[in-house]
Scaffold this motif. Sequence first.
Motif, PDB file in Angstrom:
ATOM      1  N   ASN A 295       0.843  -1.189   0.000  1.00 18.35           N
ATOM      2  CA  ASN A 295       0.000   0.000   0.000  1.00 18.35           C
ATOM      3  C   ASN A 295       0.881   1.243   0.000  1.00 18.35           C
ATOM      4  OD1 ASN A 295      -1.366   2.214   1.928  1.00 18.35           O
ATOM      5  ND2 ASN A 295      -2.966   1.148   0.752  1.00 18.35           N
ATOM      6  N   TRP A 296       0.474   2.262  -0.746  1.00 18.69           N
ATOM      7  CA  TRP A 296       1.348   3.419  -0.911  1.00 18.69           C
ATOM      8  C   TRP A 296       1.584   4.162   0.393  1.00 18.69           C
ATOM      9  CZ3 TRP A 296       0.059   8.614  -0.206  1.00 18.69           C
ATOM     10  CH2 TRP A 296      -1.296   8.881   0.025  1.00 18.69           C
ATOM     11  N   LEU A 297       0.620   4.142   1.308  1.00 22.67           N
ATOM     12  CA  LEU A 297       0.837   4.785   2.601  1.00 22.67           C
ATOM     13  C   LEU A 297       1.870   4.037   3.428  1.00 22.67           C
ATOM     14  CD1 LEU A 297      -2.831   5.737   3.569  1.00 22.67           C
ATOM     15  CD2 LEU A 297      -0.977   7.300   2.924  1.00 22.67           C
ATOM     16  N   ALA A 298       1.752   2.693   3.444  1.00 22.27           N
ATOM     17  CA  ALA A 298       2.730   1.897   4.188  1.00 22.27           C
ATOM     18  C   ALA A 298       4.119   2.017   3.564  1.00 22.27           C
ATOM     19  CB  ALA A 298       2.285   0.433   4.229  1.00 22.27           C
ATOM     20  N   ALA A 299       4.171   1.990   2.232  1.00 21.58           N
ATOM     21  CA  ALA A 299       5.466   2.108   1.562  1.00 21.58           C
ATOM     22  C   ALA A 299       6.098   3.468   1.821  1.00 21.58           C
ATOM     23  CB  ALA A 299       5.296   1.873   0.062  1.00 21.58           C
ATOM     24  N   SER A 300       5.310   4.535   1.830  1.00 24.07           N
ATOM     25  CA  SER A 300       5.839   5.862   2.116  1.00 24.07           C
ATOM     26  C   SER A 300       6.359   5.951   3.542  1.00 24.07           C
ATOM     27  CB  SER A 300       4.753   6.912   1.885  1.00 24.07           C
ATOM     28  OG  SER A 300       4.333   6.910   0.527  1.00 24.07           O
ATOM     29  N   ALA A 301       5.606   5.369   4.488  1.00 23.96           N
ATOM     30  CA  ALA A 301       6.050   5.383   5.884  1.00 23.96           C
ATOM     31  C   ALA A 301       7.367   4.634   6.048  1.00 23.96           C
ATOM     32  CB  ALA A 301       4.973   4.783   6.777  1.00 23.96           C
ATOM     33  N   LEU A 302       7.493   3.500   5.374  1.00 26.19           N
ATOM     34  CA  LEU A 302       8.737   2.732   5.466  1.00 26.19           C
ATOM     35  C   LEU A 302       9.903   3.470   4.821  1.00 26.19           C
ATOM     36  CD1 LEU A 302       7.441  -0.887   4.735  1.00 26.19           C
ATOM     37  CD2 LEU A 302       8.194   0.068   6.923  1.00 26.19           C
ATOM     38  N   THR A 303       9.632   4.197   3.743  1.00 26.73           N
ATOM     39  CA  THR A 303      10.702   4.967   3.103  1.00 26.73           C
ATOM     40  C   THR A 303      11.195   6.070   4.023  1.00 26.73           C
ATOM     41  OG1 THR A 303       9.754   4.518   0.920  1.00 26.73           O
ATOM     42  CG2 THR A 303      11.321   6.322   1.086  1.00 26.73           C
ATOM     43  N   ILE A 304      10.262   6.774   4.668  1.00 24.32           N
ATOM     44  CA  ILE A 304      10.661   7.805   5.630  1.00 24.32           C
ATOM     45  C   ILE A 304      11.437   7.187   6.787  1.00 24.32           C
ATOM     46  CG2 ILE A 304       9.775   9.506   7.269  1.00 24.32           C
ATOM     47  CD1 ILE A 304       7.460  10.006   5.379  1.00 24.32           C
ATOM     48  N   LEU A 305      11.005   6.006   7.226  1.00 27.68           N
ATOM     49  CA  LEU A 305      11.717   5.317   8.299  1.00 27.68           C
ATOM     50  C   LEU A 305      13.147   4.992   7.895  1.00 27.68           C
ATOM     51  CD1 LEU A 305      11.660   3.957  11.087  1.00 27.68           C
ATOM     52  CD2 LEU A 305      10.830   1.881   9.951  1.00 27.68           C
ATOM     53  N   ARG A 306      13.344   4.595   6.645  1.00 30.76           N
ATOM     54  CA  ARG A 306      14.712   4.300   6.184  1.00 30.76           C
ATOM     55  C   ARG A 306      15.569   5.554   6.181  1.00 30.76           C
ATOM     56  NH1 ARG A 306      11.928   1.762   1.685  1.00 30.76           N
ATOM     57  NH2 ARG A 306      11.290  -0.322   2.326  1.00 30.76           N
ATOM     58  N   LEU A 481      10.404  11.784  -1.342  1.00 28.15           N
ATOM     59  CA  LEU A 481      10.458  10.807  -0.255  1.00 28.15           C
ATOM     60  C   LEU A 481       9.280   9.851  -0.259  1.00 28.15           C
ATOM     61  CD1 LEU A 481      11.628  13.020   2.759  1.00 28.15           C
ATOM     62  CD2 LEU A 481      12.995  11.461   1.397  1.00 28.15           C
ATOM     63  N   LEU A 482       8.101  10.328  -0.608  1.00 28.40           N
ATOM     64  CA  LEU A 482       6.886   9.518  -0.514  1.00 28.40           C
ATOM     65  C   LEU A 482       6.597   8.830  -1.843  1.00 28.40           C
ATOM     66  CD1 LEU A 482       4.616  12.058   1.407  1.00 28.40           C
ATOM     67  CD2 LEU A 482       6.209  10.369   2.343  1.00 28.40           C
ATOM     68  N   ARG A 483       5.991   7.660  -1.746  1.00 30.24           N
ATOM     69  CA  ARG A 483       5.546   6.970  -2.954  1.00 30.24           C
ATOM     70  C   ARG A 483       4.120   7.379  -3.268  1.00 30.24           C
ATOM     71  NH1 ARG A 483       2.812   2.765  -5.120  1.00 30.24           N
ATOM     72  NH2 ARG A 483       2.075   1.738  -3.248  1.00 30.24           N
TER      73      ARG A 483
END
Length: 505
Positions: A295-306, A481-483
């Motif tokens: 999901n794009w929200l989860a992927a964006s959150a994980l990218t910010i976390l990285r 940063l966000l997907r």
Amino acid sequence: MGFFGQKAPEDPPHPRQVPRLEGALTPEDLGRVFGGCVDYSRRSVTVGGNEALRCELVFIAGMVRMERVSDYVLRPLAQDRELGALGEAVAWEKMRSGALYSLSVTERTTLDEAVGDLIDGNCLLLFPGKERALSFNVGTEEKRGVGDPENEISVKGPRDSFVENLRTNTSLTRRHLKAPELRIEEQIVGRQTLTPVDILWVEGLADPQTVEELRGRIREIDIDALLATGNLEEYIVDRLDTAFPMAQSTERPDRFCYGLCQGRVGILAEGLPLGYLVPAVVGDFLRAPQDRSENWLAASALTILRWLCLLVTLYLPGLYLAMVNFHPEMIPTRLALSIMAARRDVPFSAMFETLLLLIAFEVLQEAGLRLPQSIGQTVSILGGLVVGSAAVEARLISPAVLVVVAGAGIAGYTMPSQDLAAALRLWRFFLALLAGWMGLFGVVLGTVLLVGHLAGLESFGVAYLTPFAVNAGERTGARALLRQPLPADKLRPGYLHPANRRKQR
């Protein structure tokens, strides 16, 4: 050679002999080339049972599939009586035009070409006294089977990965990317290994200048052997005086094909179970393959976390040293008292403790990688838990330093690219040294040097800090940063200069 590729005055010349092999294309000269090789095989064969019409069959055992030689070459030669009743010239033309059961047949007239075919797994058919040969593709296809990716784990995506065989890798690419515009161009690299290297791009998407630049760089590689990734990667990147990766590597065909569809240019080489994509920017190494499957929200959150973990692994040891040695007023009172009480009986300085633990962390990681998997895991657990706990109890190191180094190390493991993680570990040492010497001023100085270094890097004409520094005049905003949701992601990146930016309606 010098560190940056300059030729030192004492370097001896590197002559290239053209042609590589001198002599005529005869069974005798082939035997001379492979003299002393136990796998070189030669057999005299009669054509159609006619003793007056004989030819020589030459091959290298282990490189050909024996049943193919028997069924596709020897059997029709022995059973075709009409072929044996013809003259030598007519029989030759018949065999060249399809009298034998081989899918691929090529006429060779030079010793270089014939020897190359033998090494590739072909067999040669020669008539005595004639300096020419027919080359039949009967090579063996023994190779490692396509399996799951080991370093880029797939949760919801495809589970195939590249292998060491180049033709298998190009077929995997064709299966994922069926566009007829896909172009595959091949060059031979390595004087001794003669390794095929393929350049892949999608016509009408990739920037022609990038394709031409990559083609020229591979053409200029003049080395003896291409057997490791460094033999290829270090010859095609723009800069060698950096620890940061300048070309994106992947073992997943789906990620490789997505890069081609974005307008990048790919590289595949025989013997290397991965593909390269250029140009590459820093943001590419912070995105995991499964980001587009979640999901794009989860992927964006994980990218910010990285990105946050990147800052933690890079700055945490340095900030700890700066605050403990130079700026204790920045630490909350209770935490400062706790750190002081824990360090009361430790005989070493905070800087020595931190650097010692950072080095120990690298040693444990290297030991875990080099040992067999079962033993490596045991060494990592013993080193991390038993040795670390024993060192704290013996008052050799303080618990706070152990927590800081462990936190920085674990944050570094979240990086999708191990090449980027290695570069961050090197800069972490550098920032820790500056912080232990100058405090926060050292951290700021190290940051300025790091940003200046990254700002000076380019990958095939694209700034390494794209899209944070430049993006072909395009404003990206949070998309850096966000997907985005996939239906809203309609354009290819502008910094790749694709011939067609639109990728969906």
